[in-house]
Design a protein around this motif. Structure first.
Motif, short mmCIF file in Angstrom:
data_model
loop_
_atom_site.label_atom_id
_atom_site.label_comp_id
_atom_site.label_asym_id
_atom_site.label_seq_id
_atom_site.Cartn_x
_atom_site.Cartn_y
_atom_site.Cartn_z
N TYR A 64 0.81 -1.22 0.00
CA TYR A 64 0.00 0.00 0.00
C TYR A 64 0.84 1.27 0.00
O TYR A 64 0.63 2.17 -0.83
N PRO A 67 3.49 1.67 -3.21
CA PRO A 67 2.75 1.98 -4.44
C PRO A 67 2.03 3.32 -4.39
O PRO A 67 1.84 3.96 -5.45
N LEU A 70 3.66 6.18 -6.07
CA LEU A 70 3.56 6.29 -7.53
C LEU A 70 2.50 7.30 -7.95
O LEU A 70 2.50 7.76 -9.10
N GLY A 100 6.38 3.16 -13.49
CA GLY A 100 5.54 3.48 -12.34
C GLY A 100 4.11 2.99 -12.52
O GLY A 100 3.49 2.47 -11.58
N ALA A 103 4.08 -0.79 -12.05
CA ALA A 103 4.17 -1.16 -10.64
C ALA A 103 2.85 -0.93 -9.92
O ALA A 103 2.42 -1.75 -9.10
N ALA A 104 2.19 0.19 -10.22
CA ALA A 104 0.90 0.47 -9.59
C ALA A 104 -0.14 -0.56 -10.00
O ALA A 104 -0.97 -0.99 -9.19
N SER A 107 -0.14 -3.66 -7.85
CA SER A 107 -0.22 -3.51 -6.39
C SER A 107 -1.61 -3.86 -5.88
O SER A 107 -1.94 -5.03 -5.72
N ASN A 111 -4.80 1.52 -5.33
CA ASN A 111 -3.83 2.30 -6.10
C ASN A 111 -4.16 2.30 -7.59
O ASN A 111 -3.93 3.29 -8.27
#
Length: 389
Positions: A64, A67, A70, A100, A103-104, A107, A111
């Motif tokens: 949490y 992320p 980002l 980014g 990656a988000a 998650s 996010n």
């Protein structure tokens, strides 16, 4: 345990420092940006409902908190890409934005929803202003987030996680009631006061930095406020549809991060370029500074009391318990009775007061028993750090 804490806090401070510098086109001095980053981080930790989740709990930090950074990195990278003087620099910033977004997308639903809403608004604003290059960048990031997010959410492990304690809403009215309940938890008066007052304290600095404000960062305050509030509602939606229980505090932590950073930027974006006036005098800003300082100091005082008064006894009693658990684990399927924790005052930083209960079926009881390979474990006030088999 110290390394994840340092990585989490260091990442937060570093991203805030970079964001403040880049957002003001480096007109904000590095030292000032550093102090602001520290102040924002401390204020954030003072207003969140669960400091343990935001700082100490590795899973929440990794899934949490990191992320959530980002939400700063991706729009910042898009802005830097559009202002880059050279094609190579533009490609590097676009690569940062893409990584980014990836990656988000991997998650959490929260996010994904918040970043998706930010990307959608960026795309819509670019279309309205007829900025074709910007619109293409936002559209590409949106497609990337959607595709990768759908792949991540469809993973079997994600379905297993979502089934734990889940109670899907059976009707829209039920989901709406849950949503209202969740949104109300994000807006406790104490936290909201600190968020609302922050731009008034920073107003003189915001006025001085107006020459460094990005040209595209100019919006009416009403529009920016609607953007932030809709983001909170959208962030609560997944929990309203899936869970009967209240929205988890780890999610509230992220939504307060969204508001704490978004509200000062929204106020700065609403300032007119020509002769803006500072809304409050020096005395009023001093009172606000004292209020925010007291907000931070209260949580810091609780942490200090926990560290100096509660932690030594807490650690000693848990070490005694651990010895009992390891000894009992040598006899498979043992039923273990232990003493409860005594003389511990929860300060709600690391110590929340959760403990093994006198009855076997409490979730902490059976989780502890399963971890050590015991049949069951419970507490008995008559015990004094001794086991009964």
């Amino acid at each position: 345990m110290a390394l994840p804490i340092l990585v989490g806090l260091g990442s937060k401070l570093g991203i805030l420092w970079l964001g403040l510098r880049r957002l003001t086109t480096n007109q904000l001095a590095g030292a000032t940006a550093g102090w602001l980053a520290v102040g924002l981080t401390l204020l954030y930790l003072a207003i969140v409902p669960d400091v343990y989740s935001a700082v100490y709990y590795f899973t929440d930090v990794a899934v949490y908190q990191l992320p959530a950074l980002l939400l700063v990195v991706v729009p910042l990278a898009v802005d830097q890409a559009q202002r880059a003087p050279a094609a190579s620099s533009r490609r590097r910033w676009l690569l940062v934005a893409g990584i980014g977004t990836l990656a988000a997308a991997g998650s959490t639903e929260l996010n994904i929803v918040l970043l998706g809403w930010l990307i959608l608004v960026g795309f819509a604003v670019s279309l309205y202003r007829r900025q074709a290059i910007s619109a293409r960048i936002w559209f590409g990031l949106g497609v990337l987030l959607l595709v990768v997010g759908l792949v991540g959410l469809s993973a079997p492990g994600n379905y297993v996680r979502m089934r734990v304690d889940s109670a899907p809403a059976t009707s829209l009215p039920q989901a709406f009631r849950r949503l209202v309940k969740a949104v109300r938890l994000v807006f406790p008066s104490f936290s909201l006061n600190s968020v609302l007052l922050l731009p008034l304290l920073l107003a003189p600095l915001g006025v001085r930095l107006l020459p460094g404000r990005p040209r595209g960062l100019a919006f009416p305050l009403l529009l920016s406020t609607a953007f932030l509030l809709i983001g909170v509602v959208l962030g609560c939606l997944p929990y309203a549809f899936i869970w009967e229980a209240t929205i988890p505090t780890r999610a509230v932590n992220v939504l307060l991060w969204w508001l704490l950073l978004g509200w000062p930027v929204a106020c700065w974006a609403a300032l007119p370029m020509t002769a803006p006036a500072v809304p409050l005098g020096h005395s009023a800003r001093l009172l606000i500074a004292l209020y925010l300082t007291a907000t931070i100091a209260l949580v810091s005082w609780r942490a200090w009391l926990e560290w100096t008064l509660e932690a030594p006894q807490y650690a000693q009693q848990w070490q005694a318990r651990y010895t009992l658990f390891r000894r009992a684990a040598q006899q498979p399927k043992t039923k273990l009775t232990i003493a409860p924790m005594v003389n511990i005052t929860p300060r709600h930083i690391l110590i929340h007061g959760y403990d093994i209960r006198p009855y076997y079926h409490f979730y902490i009881n059976w989780q502890t028993a399963g971890w050590f390979g015991l049949d069951s474990v419970r507490t008995d006030p008559k015990q004094n750090n001794r086991a009964a088999f």
